[in-house]
Design a protein around this motif. Sequence first.
Motif, PDB file in Angstrom:
ATOM      1  N   PRO A   1       0.843  -1.357  -0.105  1.00 50.73           N
ATOM      2  CA  PRO A   1      -0.122  -0.008  -0.029  1.00 50.73           C
ATOM      3  C   PRO A   1       0.933   1.339   0.075  1.00 50.73           C
ATOM      4  N   MET A   2       0.090   2.419  -0.377  1.00 50.36           N
ATOM      5  CA  MET A   2       1.018   3.529  -0.360  1.00 50.36           C
ATOM      6  C   MET A   2       1.686   4.135   0.818  1.00 50.36           C
ATOM      7  N   THR A   3       0.973   3.845   1.973  1.00 50.96           N
ATOM      8  CA  THR A   3       1.706   4.151   3.206  1.00 50.96           C
ATOM      9  C   THR A   3       2.756   3.356   3.551  1.00 50.96           C
ATOM     10  N   SER A   4       2.742   1.849   3.136  1.00 51.36           N
ATOM     11  CA  SER A   4       3.753   1.155   3.555  1.00 51.36           C
ATOM     12  C   SER A   4       5.061   1.312   2.577  1.00 51.36           C
ATOM     13  N   LEU A   5       4.555   1.610   1.469  1.00 50.00           N
ATOM     14  CA  LEU A   5       5.527   1.964   0.390  1.00 50.00           C
ATOM     15  C   LEU A   5       6.548   3.161   0.713  1.00 50.00           C
ATOM     16  N   MET A   6       5.737   4.352   1.361  1.00 48.50           N
ATOM     17  CA  MET A   6       6.659   5.140   1.855  1.00 48.50           C
ATOM     18  C   MET A   6       7.470   4.801   2.977  1.00 48.50           C
ATOM     19  N   THR A   7       6.887   3.967   4.058  1.00 47.27           N
ATOM     20  CA  THR A   7       7.653   3.409   5.016  1.00 47.27           C
ATOM     21  C   THR A   7       9.011   2.628   4.357  1.00 47.27           C
ATOM     22  N   ALA A   8       8.685   1.904   3.457  1.00 43.50           N
ATOM     23  CA  ALA A   8       9.949   1.146   3.127  1.00 43.50           C
ATOM     24  C   ALA A   8      11.024   1.788   2.354  1.00 43.50           C
ATOM     25  N   ARG A   9      10.701   2.963   1.814  1.00 39.87           N
ATOM     26  CA  ARG A   9      11.655   3.870   1.142  1.00 39.87           C
ATOM     27  C   ARG A   9      12.802   4.182   2.260  1.00 39.87           C
ATOM     28  N   LEU A  10      12.369   4.270   3.358  1.00 39.55           N
ATOM     29  CA  LEU A  10      13.381   4.624   4.619  1.00 39.55           C
ATOM     30  C   LEU A  10      14.402   3.707   5.234  1.00 39.55           C
ATOM     31  N   VAL A  11      13.810   2.289   4.611  1.00 37.96           N
ATOM     32  CA  VAL A  11      14.950   1.302   4.976  1.00 37.96           C
ATOM     33  C   VAL A  11      16.494   1.534   4.419  1.00 37.96           C
ATOM     34  N   CYS A  12      16.509   1.560   3.249  1.00 33.89           N
ATOM     35  CA  CYS A  12      17.931   1.719   2.874  1.00 33.89           C
ATOM     36  C   CYS A  12      17.793   2.614   1.412  1.00 33.89           C
ATOM     37  N   LYS A  13      19.027   3.090   0.955  1.00 36.52           N
ATOM     38  CA  LYS A  13      19.092   3.766  -0.418  1.00 36.52           C
ATOM     39  C   LYS A  13      18.764   2.981  -1.451  1.00 36.52           C
ATOM     40  N   LYS A  14      19.148   1.715  -1.442  1.00 40.99           N
ATOM     41  CA  LYS A  14      18.820   0.738  -2.469  1.00 40.99           C
ATOM     42  C   LYS A  14      17.266   0.648  -2.611  1.00 40.99           C
ATOM     43  N   TRP A  15      16.523   0.356  -1.510  1.00 38.17           N
ATOM     44  CA  TRP A  15      14.992   0.608  -1.837  1.00 38.17           C
ATOM     45  C   TRP A  15      14.349   1.623  -2.369  1.00 38.17           C
ATOM     46  N   ARG A  16      14.833   2.680  -1.679  1.00 35.86           N
ATOM     47  CA  ARG A  16      14.434   4.035  -2.321  1.00 35.86           C
ATOM     48  C   ARG A  16      14.798   4.400  -3.692  1.00 35.86           C
ATOM     49  N   HIS A  17      15.712   3.807  -4.187  1.00 33.64           N
ATOM     50  CA  HIS A  17      16.163   3.966  -5.717  1.00 33.64           C
ATOM     51  C   HIS A  17      15.336   2.932  -6.740  1.00 33.64           C
ATOM     52  N   LEU A  18      15.004   1.818  -6.075  1.00 35.21           N
ATOM     53  CA  LEU A  18      14.230   0.731  -6.770  1.00 35.21           C
ATOM     54  C   LEU A  18      12.687   1.335  -6.822  1.00 35.21           C
ATOM     55  N   THR A  19      12.080   2.078  -5.495  1.00 29.51           N
ATOM     56  CA  THR A  19      10.824   2.386  -5.788  1.00 29.51           C
ATOM     57  C   THR A  19      10.688   3.794  -6.360  1.00 29.51           C
ATOM     58  N   THR A  20      11.715   4.431  -7.031  1.00 29.60           N
ATOM     59  CA  THR A  20      11.391   5.620  -7.484  1.00 29.60           C
ATOM     60  C   THR A  20      11.851   5.715  -9.077  1.00 29.60           C
ATOM     61  N   THR A  21      12.089   4.714  -9.645  1.00 30.09           N
ATOM     62  CA  THR A  21      12.480   4.549 -11.064  1.00 30.09           C
ATOM     63  C   THR A  21      11.360   4.492 -11.939  1.00 30.09           C
ATOM     64  N   HIS A  22      11.467   4.630 -13.124  1.00 30.45           N
ATOM     65  CA  HIS A  22      10.532   4.981 -14.186  1.00 30.45           C
ATOM     66  C   HIS A  22       9.906   3.508 -14.256  1.00 30.45           C
ATOM     67  N   ARG A  23      10.712   2.486 -14.250  1.00 28.63           N
ATOM     68  CA  ARG A  23      10.072   1.257 -14.339  1.00 28.63           C
ATOM     69  C   ARG A  23       9.242   0.648 -13.351  1.00 28.63           C
ATOM     70  N   PHE A  24       9.547   1.052 -11.819  1.00 30.61           N
ATOM     71  CA  PHE A  24       8.934   0.578 -10.846  1.00 30.61           C
ATOM     72  C   PHE A  24       7.331   1.479 -10.960  1.00 30.61           C
ATOM     73  N   LEU A  25       7.577   2.802 -11.318  1.00 25.38           N
ATOM     74  CA  LEU A  25       6.423   3.357 -11.174  1.00 25.38           C
ATOM     75  C   LEU A  25       5.466   3.025 -12.177  1.00 25.38           C
ATOM     76  N   GLN A  26       5.878   2.450 -13.456  1.00 22.68           N
ATOM     77  CA  GLN A  26       5.145   2.047 -14.537  1.00 22.68           C
ATOM     78  C   GLN A  26       4.394   0.505 -14.106  1.00 22.68           C
ATOM     79  N   MET A  27       5.054   0.094 -13.474  1.00 23.70           N
ATOM     80  CA  MET A  27       4.745  -1.245 -12.980  1.00 23.70           C
ATOM     81  C   MET A  27       3.319  -1.065 -11.908  1.00 23.70           C
ATOM     82  N   ARG A  28       3.684  -0.152 -11.086  1.00 24.37           N
ATOM     83  CA  ARG A  28       2.643   0.167 -10.192  1.00 24.37           C
ATOM     84  C   ARG A  28       1.412   0.724 -10.872  1.00 24.37           C
ATOM     85  N   ARG A  29       1.742   1.641 -11.867  1.00 23.39           N
ATOM     86  CA  ARG A  29       0.468   2.274 -12.545  1.00 23.39           C
ATOM     87  C   ARG A  29      -0.344   1.382 -13.356  1.00 23.39           C
TER      88      ARG A  29
END
Length: 577
Positions: free
Chosen positions: A152-180
């Motif tokens: 979910p959106m709230t859990s995704l925002m929390t997961a981005r605080l785990v590490c830089k790798k997760w933050r980078h993965l969840t902000t790429t164009h590929r990831f956003l297109q998959m979620r869209r």
Amino acid sequence: MFSERLSGEQSLGQDFEALSVSKRLVRSVSQKLKKKYKGGRGEEVDDTRGVSLRCLTLYGRGGGCKVGADTSDEFGDTSSRRRSSSSEEGKGYKMICGTEETAVDCFSHGVKERFWRKNNRKDFELEESVRNSRMHIFLPDDILEMCLVKLPMTSLMTARLVCKKWRHLTTTHRFLQMRRDGPHQKPWAFLFGVVKGGFCSGEIHALDVSQGQWHRINADILKGRFMFSIASIQDDIYVVGGCSSLTSFGRVDRSSYKTHKGVLVFSPLTKSWRKVSSMKHARSMPILGVSEVSSDFTLNQNRLDRRFYRSRVGGVSDVYEDPHRLSLRRQYRNAFDENEASLLPNRKSYKFTRQKSDQSSAKGCRRFVLISVGGLGSWDEPLDSGEIYDSASNKWTEIQKMPVDFGIVCSGVVCNGMFYVYSETDRLAGYDIERGYWIGIQTTPFPSRVHEYHPKLVCCNGRLFMLSVSWCEGDGQIGRRNKAVRKLWELDLMYLTWSEASVHPDAPMDWNAAFVGDRNLIFGVEMFKIFGQILDFLTVCDVSDLGASWRHISRNHVTHELDASSCMTKTLAVLHL
């Protein structure tokens, strides 16, 4: 045998005395020799690390323990506890502890572990890298993406605080297109334009509709800006136009203000802002519409001096009712195509050009246009001009002005490629986005309404709706107005007839209520002041049902800290995140 050993020790003692060595040194050497003969064990040593786990091999001047261990009793000389370091015996470094029989632990609680880690930092880093490499072997990036995209959106925002790798993965164009494109999106309602303490706070209040939870997002870039309009395009929210006070920054002050023509874009998934190209004219409270177009979409817009537009009556163009007018229209069109430069030499031609970009050339990328019509100008005058924004070229281009007798635009929405607008004089018109001209639409007589409440156009799944407030007559009391209700009307796009779809359950207290259509749902927010309190109600209507039932999704969760001016400046947008 015993006599021989005794005589040997006596001779050894005499030799030491002959060398003028102190008695204490002789005693300590003799004790060490005894322990050696007895086979005494040394200190505990960690074979794996090579570091003493019991006591650090510390050396000190004058025989004193630096961590507070008292070792003088063992050697039997209490006078040497505070011996001066300048003495001859104290000039050398002596081992003061290191055997098990001393039974002295020179470390306080936790010091031994810290010292061990400090001296073995490289080993720790090596082990950590090996551990991380093993973890990534079993959890590659594509698996991480599949797991994170379902959050979910709230859990995704929390997961981005785990590490830089997760933050980078969840902000790429590929990831956003998959979620869209995935089925894991949930509707979110974003409330803009709130005023707190007399100032435009710039805060955004977001409601997770599925969880029923409110979230607050800081938007410092919107501080001091009010009377703007917003529109959603996929995962972004466009903030268009608006005003800001010149005398007191941040306050809603219409006495001295500046009208903006800039456009900001907010991305809730990344919590980032960006600027796009500004409009040609400054506008406050413009009427916005968003339409999806093909990738090769081009629009030839001819800016004519006279405002020429077509009209529809009952689904048929009026040119077909008069053959003479039809022939004139056809002659004019042919002459216009053949002699374009000779007929209108002074007019300007505006055309969208499709520029090559990574966004437009990407496979499966969708292209949208944003239309802005009407609003108030720099001198608070009503505008009848319009502009259209192409997301591929990042440019605004003026479109044909509204008809002269149309009136002030109060609402608008895009439905099936047509931008429908409604005026305060109860006129309906549509802008054909593909062809680039206005069409006057004449429908069946619309029921009488309360003119203080402007109607709101909404589109859901290709169906055009309008919400308006009208008086209801009581049973048996013809002509007597006893209450006002807000009704939902649907327009038949084929026969251009209005039909009542449903009645809103709440009394119409807010004249500036905001309604947004999203798929088969209509979201509405009403905010008003009554008895000294600010109240707010969020409702949703499912138009897929035959009854088009309404239900409340939130009540009085935002307005307990807002000002009454928020009722006038608020605006609503809905996204699926």
